[in-house]
Design an enzyme around this catalytic site. Structure first.
Site, mmCIF file in Angstrom:
data_model
loop_
_atom_site.group_PDB
_atom_site.id
_atom_site.type_symbol
_atom_site.label_atom_id
_atom_site.label_comp_id
_atom_site.label_asym_id
_atom_site.label_seq_id
_atom_site.Cartn_x
_atom_site.Cartn_y
_atom_site.Cartn_z
ATOM 1 N N GLY A 187 54.111 26.187 -7.857
ATOM 2 C CA GLY A 187 54.443 27.385 -6.635
ATOM 3 C C GLY A 187 53.038 27.828 -6.011
ATOM 4 N N GLY A 224 60.063 21.655 -9.125
ATOM 5 C CA GLY A 224 59.305 22.316 -8.315
ATOM 6 C C GLY A 224 59.471 23.643 -8.267
ATOM 7 N N SER A 225 58.621 24.672 -8.326
ATOM 8 C CA SER A 225 58.428 26.012 -8.215
ATOM 9 C C SER A 225 58.069 26.458 -6.740
ATOM 10 C CB SER A 225 57.683 26.736 -9.454
ATOM 11 O OG SER A 225 57.913 28.143 -9.427
ATOM 12 N N GLY A 226 58.817 27.622 -6.463
ATOM 13 C CA GLY A 226 58.302 28.144 -5.314
ATOM 14 C C GLY A 226 58.168 27.390 -3.977
ATOM 15 N N MET A 261 57.670 30.298 -13.848
ATOM 16 C CA MET A 261 57.225 29.092 -13.976
ATOM 17 C C MET A 261 56.514 28.567 -12.914
ATOM 18 S SD MET A 261 59.666 26.004 -15.228
ATOM 19 C CE MET A 261 60.658 27.290 -16.318
#
Length: 488
Positions: free
Chosen positions: A105, A144-146, A293
């Site tokens: 992220g 995937g984060s952000g 996360m």
């Protein structure tokens, strides 16, 4: 919400110990037989009470070394029988490798992993000879984060159930095209201090762009398993959007446009997202995935290892091939003591968020590298910038949409690909590899293409994805059609 499916893992440490004792030949058996006879002979009792022999001490030491190494470091007997080695290699080749993509992220620094994805997709086209090759063709799972969560939805979301909507080049271009609309020209910190709110205009722009990109598509409309986290204020805990769960029940199926907004809803930058599943049964008040996360690599690995329905032949990390894309360690020039000692709470807000996110991501990288142990270099690749000569950097670089910041990040992305790859070493910090990030991605592309080709000749499919039936009206009436999916 993702539910982990646990299954006991059978240890091979006992087999290693038995193998070692067997290598000692009849000595152990003879000693045991002699000991039994001695117990029947009263004259031998004093002998049994003597100190253990040097050989016995040595054997005990080696046995406990194996046990310690097995459970702490993933030790495997380094000298198996040659015939068994050939058979084991053949079986492992039949199992294949599950290919995992993970994207950290971040904000504007998302240009860096976007550029890495674009280069990888170009390499896949070159090595496969297929000009239409896409990232989604070669990876089995994506997390995937952000901004990484938005990239995941872009690369794996599909309108026709066959091909992804976006190319890898579209990822970083999404940021450069929409930066000013999302973050505003004045800079987020200045707007917050001046108006008390810096997120209304950016939220409206993000909502509009996500709706245009994904329309009414949901998690079921992704080509492969995806994992996208957020933090749920309603339950005060992490919430993991998962395609696997969405296919089980509409109560865990959410619209991709809202999922993307949720994972990128960084407090103070974008408004929280109040959302509900397509059937209205599950509700969530989401803020950014980076809070829960920032590096979702471990979540993706856990999902595969405990999901025997879709990945039936995975036995351990040696059956995985993981690419983890980070945002880069760029704040190596700031924070002089004489300057920061004068900071108030408002000055610490952005630096503290960056330090927290980057520190958490780095901790996950270290833990994953430790988990891979001896197969780290061949099964786990981490790509991110390791400093830059193009600074100095501002703590607000993730929310700065100015042309100068965008151009600088574009330059850092090119510099990152030329840098030597940096690996996390078991209990040893970082190690600079001989290969550059360019070369690592080229090597990885070759491995992905090779795995893709091998799947056509295996006895059983490597993956068994539960399939979603595509409908022309893009609604979410889906069912399990019992199809075992080979790679597209």
């Amino acid at each position: 919400m993702h539910r982990v499916r646990n299954k006991p893992v059978k240890s091979t440490a006992t087999a290693s110990v038995k193998h070692l004792i067997k290598q000692r030949g009849g000595d152990g058996a003879t000693a045991a037989s002699k000991s039994a006879n001695d117990y029947n002979n009263n004259d031998s009792l004093l002998t049994d009470m003597q100190e253990p022999s040097i050989d016995t001490d040595k054997l005990s030491y080696e046995i406990f070394s194996i046990l310690e190494s097995k459970f702490l470091f993933g030790y495997d007997d380094s000298k198996p029988e040659p015939a068994n080695s050939v058979v084991a290699g053949s079986i492992k080749n039949q199992r294949g490798k599950i290919c995992i993509l993970s994207i950290d992220g971040g904000g504007m620094r998302g240009i860096l992993p976007g550029k890495a994805l674009a280069y990888l997709e170009h390499a896949l086209k070159s090595k496969s000879g297929d000009p239409n090759a896409r990232i989604a063709d070669y990876f089995d799972v994506a997390a995937g984060s952000g901004i990484g969560g938005i990239y995941t939805a872009m690369l794996f979301g599909s309108r026709d159930g066959n091909r992804p909507i976006f190319k890898a080049d579209d990822t970083w271009q999404f940021l450069t095209r929409n930066a000013k609309g999302l973050y505003g020209g004045a800079g987020i910190l200045k707007r917050v201090l001046r108006t008390g709110s810096g997120c209304c205009s950016g939220t409206a722009k993000l909502k509009k762009v996500m709706k245009e990109s994904f329309s009414e598509l949901t998690l079921k409309d992704t080509l492969k398993p995806v994992l996208i986290p957020c933090y749920d204020l309603k339950s005060s805990g992490p919430f993991l959007f998962s395609r696997a769960d969405a296919l089980e029940t509409d109560g865990y199926d959410f619209r991709l446009s809202e999922v993307c907004r949720a994972t990128w809803a960084e407090p103070g930058v974008f408004e929280p997202v109040e959302m509900k599943s397509v059937d209205g049964q599950t509700k969530c008040v989401a803020v950014g995935g980076g809070l829960a996360m920032s590096n979702p690599t471990a979540a993706a690995i856990t999902h595969v290892l405990h999901n025997k329905q879709e990945f039936p032949f995975v036995r351990g990390v040696e059956d995985l091939l993981v690419l983890s894309l980070g945002m880069g360690q760029l704040l190596d020039v700031s924070y002089e003591y004489d300057r920061i000692i004068k900071w108030k709470a408002k000055h610490w807000a952005r630096p503290a968020a960056l330090i927290s996110n980057d520190g958490a991501a780095d901790t996950v990288d270290q833990a994953v590298a430790m988990a891979f142990g001896h197969c780290r270099s061949s099964n786990y690749v981490r790509i991110q910038a390791n400093g830059s000569n193009l600074g100095p950097w501002s703590p607000n670089m993730d929310t700065d949409p100015s042309g100068s910041n965008v151009n600088m990040l574009m330059g850092v992305a090119e510099e990152m690909l030329k840098q030597k790859n940096v690996e996390s070493v078991l209990f040893g910090g970082k190690r600079i590899d001989e290969q550059s990030n360019f070369e690592k991605l080229d090597w990885l592309a070759g491995e992905l293409v090779l795995e893709h080709q091998r799947r056509n000749s295996r006895i059983a499919p490597t993956v068994a994805f539960k399939q979603s039936v595509h409908r022309a009206d893009q609604k979410t009436s889906d069912k399990d059609i019992g199809v075992t999916a080979r790679e597209r």
